[in-house]
Scaffold this active site. Structure first.
Site, PDB file in Angstrom:
ATOM      1  N   LYS A  13       0.830  -1.216   0.000  1.00  0.00           N
ATOM      2  CA  LYS A  13       0.000   0.000   0.000  1.00  0.00           C
ATOM      3  C   LYS A  13       0.867   1.272   0.000  1.00  0.00           C
ATOM      4  O   LYS A  13       0.539   2.245  -0.661  1.00  0.00           O
ATOM      5  CB  LYS A  13      -0.937   0.009   1.222  1.00  0.00           C
ATOM      6  CG  LYS A  13      -1.917  -1.161   1.234  1.00  0.00           C
ATOM      7  CD  LYS A  13      -2.960  -1.043   2.334  1.00  0.00           C
ATOM      8  CE  LYS A  13      -2.414  -1.150   3.723  1.00  0.00           C
ATOM      9  NZ  LYS A  13      -1.774  -2.439   4.045  1.00  0.00           N
ATOM     10  N   ARG A  88      -9.588   0.023   8.936  1.00  0.00           N
ATOM     11  CA  ARG A  88      -9.177  -1.369   9.093  1.00  0.00           C
ATOM     12  C   ARG A  88     -10.323  -2.211   9.605  1.00  0.00           C
ATOM     13  O   ARG A  88     -10.162  -3.386   9.843  1.00  0.00           O
ATOM     14  CB  ARG A  88      -8.021  -1.456  10.079  1.00  0.00           C
ATOM     15  CG  ARG A  88      -6.648  -1.445   9.394  1.00  0.00           C
ATOM     16  CD  ARG A  88      -5.610  -1.467  10.472  1.00  0.00           C
ATOM     17  NE  ARG A  88      -4.374  -2.071  10.079  1.00  0.00           N
ATOM     18  CZ  ARG A  88      -3.328  -1.428   9.591  1.00  0.00           C
ATOM     19  NH1 ARG A  88      -3.394  -0.152   9.359  1.00  0.00           N
ATOM     20  NH2 ARG A  88      -2.205  -2.073   9.325  1.00  0.00           N
ATOM     21  N   ARG A 122      11.612  -6.517   4.854  1.00  0.00           N
ATOM     22  CA  ARG A 122      11.321  -5.074   4.754  1.00  0.00           C
ATOM     23  C   ARG A 122      12.112  -4.287   5.804  1.00  0.00           C
ATOM     24  O   ARG A 122      12.249  -4.694   6.937  1.00  0.00           O
ATOM     25  CB  ARG A 122       9.829  -4.829   4.985  1.00  0.00           C
ATOM     26  CG  ARG A 122       9.458  -3.359   4.936  1.00  0.00           C
ATOM     27  CD  ARG A 122       7.984  -3.144   4.780  1.00  0.00           C
ATOM     28  NE  ARG A 122       7.243  -3.356   6.010  1.00  0.00           N
ATOM     29  CZ  ARG A 122       5.932  -3.121   6.119  1.00  0.00           C
ATOM     30  NH1 ARG A 122       5.238  -2.711   5.073  1.00  0.00           N
ATOM     31  NH2 ARG A 122       5.317  -3.320   7.257  1.00  0.00           N
ATOM     32  N   ARG A 152      11.064  -2.656  11.372  1.00  0.00           N
ATOM     33  CA  ARG A 152       9.957  -2.312  12.260  1.00  0.00           C
ATOM     34  C   ARG A 152       9.794  -3.415  13.299  1.00  0.00           C
ATOM     35  O   ARG A 152       9.932  -4.595  12.982  1.00  0.00           O
ATOM     36  CB  ARG A 152       8.667  -2.193  11.440  1.00  0.00           C
ATOM     37  CG  ARG A 152       8.489  -0.843  10.814  1.00  0.00           C
ATOM     38  CD  ARG A 152       7.334  -0.776   9.858  1.00  0.00           C
ATOM     39  NE  ARG A 152       6.077  -1.328  10.345  1.00  0.00           N
ATOM     40  CZ  ARG A 152       4.915  -1.220   9.698  1.00  0.00           C
ATOM     41  NH1 ARG A 152       4.860  -0.554   8.555  1.00  0.00           N
ATOM     42  NH2 ARG A 152       3.822  -1.772  10.177  1.00  0.00           N
ATOM     43  N   ARG A 163      -0.546 -10.134  12.645  1.00  0.00           N
ATOM     44  CA  ARG A 163      -1.124  -9.011  11.885  1.00  0.00           C
ATOM     45  C   ARG A 163      -1.920  -9.527  10.683  1.00  0.00           C
ATOM     46  O   ARG A 163      -2.976  -8.993  10.347  1.00  0.00           O
ATOM     47  CB  ARG A 163      -0.006  -8.060  11.410  1.00  0.00           C
ATOM     48  CG  ARG A 163       0.607  -7.287  12.573  1.00  0.00           C
ATOM     49  CD  ARG A 163       1.942  -6.687  12.208  1.00  0.00           C
ATOM     50  NE  ARG A 163       1.863  -5.709  11.156  1.00  0.00           N
ATOM     51  CZ  ARG A 163       2.839  -5.474  10.275  1.00  0.00           C
ATOM     52  NH1 ARG A 163       3.972  -6.155  10.336  1.00  0.00           N
ATOM     53  NH2 ARG A 163       2.686  -4.571   9.344  1.00  0.00           N
TER      54      ARG A 163
END
Ligand code: AMP
Length: 211
Positions: A13, A88, A122, A152, A163
């Site tokens: 996104k 969400r 990532r 992260r 998640r």
């Protein structure tokens, strides 16, 4: 024109938002980035949300809504907004409807196996939120702003799965919610960047023509 980007964590996104910002001059509202900023700046809100975020849990609605409203108040004379990471859940979508008109919802579609692979490699700039993949770039300094590139805390395997489960359970129902409003378009982001951008351009140009 205002756009909601739906899609699992790691579906791309942020990457898609950047394309729309650079090529169409839209502005970005990422609740995840705003919440991380509040943690970094050690604000009262940051203190409240940190434990949820580290555990990969959704932050309580009223806290995210306050961040969203502040971000909207700071946007003036914009051409269009991209909502990345909000809503969400259905209750959040209903709150958003009270604040702005949503014209288009793009659901970014990527198989789970690809997501797991992308998220574990990532890395993000702790200063400007630019996203990197460890597979393509091992620099520890951001190429855009020189900030520190980090992993992260919610991009570790146990939290990633949590998640993704939350996405399936709480966010996926939004696909039907927006499909029923005739606003939903699916975008395959499992191929090359060029393929994604070309499909995205087709979607956006057609939508802007209607305006
Ligand atoms: P993201 O950067 O969009 O992956 O979001 C990172 C984390 O921020 C999520 O795992 C949640 O803890 C929190 N968060 C971001 N947006 C929302 C939202 N709309 N509702 C609840 N929590 C959120």
């Amino acid at each position: 024109m205002n756009i909601v980007l739906l899609g699992a964590p790691g579906s791309g996104k942020g990457f898609i938002s950047n394309y729309i910002i650079d090529n169409y001059g839209f502005e970005h509202i990422s609740t995840g980035n705003l919440l991380r900023e509040s943690i970094k700046n050690k604000t009262k809100l940051g203190e409240k949300v940190q434990s949820y975020m580290t555990a990969g849990e959704l932050v309580p609605d009223e806290l995210v809504l306050s961040v969203l409203k502040d971000a909207l108040n700071n946007k003036k004379n914009y051409k269009g907004l991209i909502f990345d990471g909000y809503p969400r859940k259905i209750a959040q979508a209903e709150e958003l409807e009270k604040l702005v008109n949503i014209d288009l919802v793009i659901c970014v579609d990527v198989p789970q196996a690809v997501i797991l692979d992308r998220l574990s490699s990532r890395r993000v700039c702790s200063s400007c939120s630019e996203v990197y993949s460890l597979k393509l770039n091992k620099d520890t300094k951001c190429l855009k702003c020189g900030g520190e590139v980090i992993q992260r805390s919610d991009d570790v395997p146990s939290v990633i799965q949590h998640r993704l489960d939350k996405y399936e359970e709480q966010t996926k129902p939004l696909i039907d919610f927006y499909r029923n409003q005739n606003k939903l378009i699916m975008l395959d982001n499992s191929g090359s960047s060029e393929q994604t951008f070309s499909a995205l351009k087709g979607i956006l140009d057609k939508e802007l023509e209607k305006k």
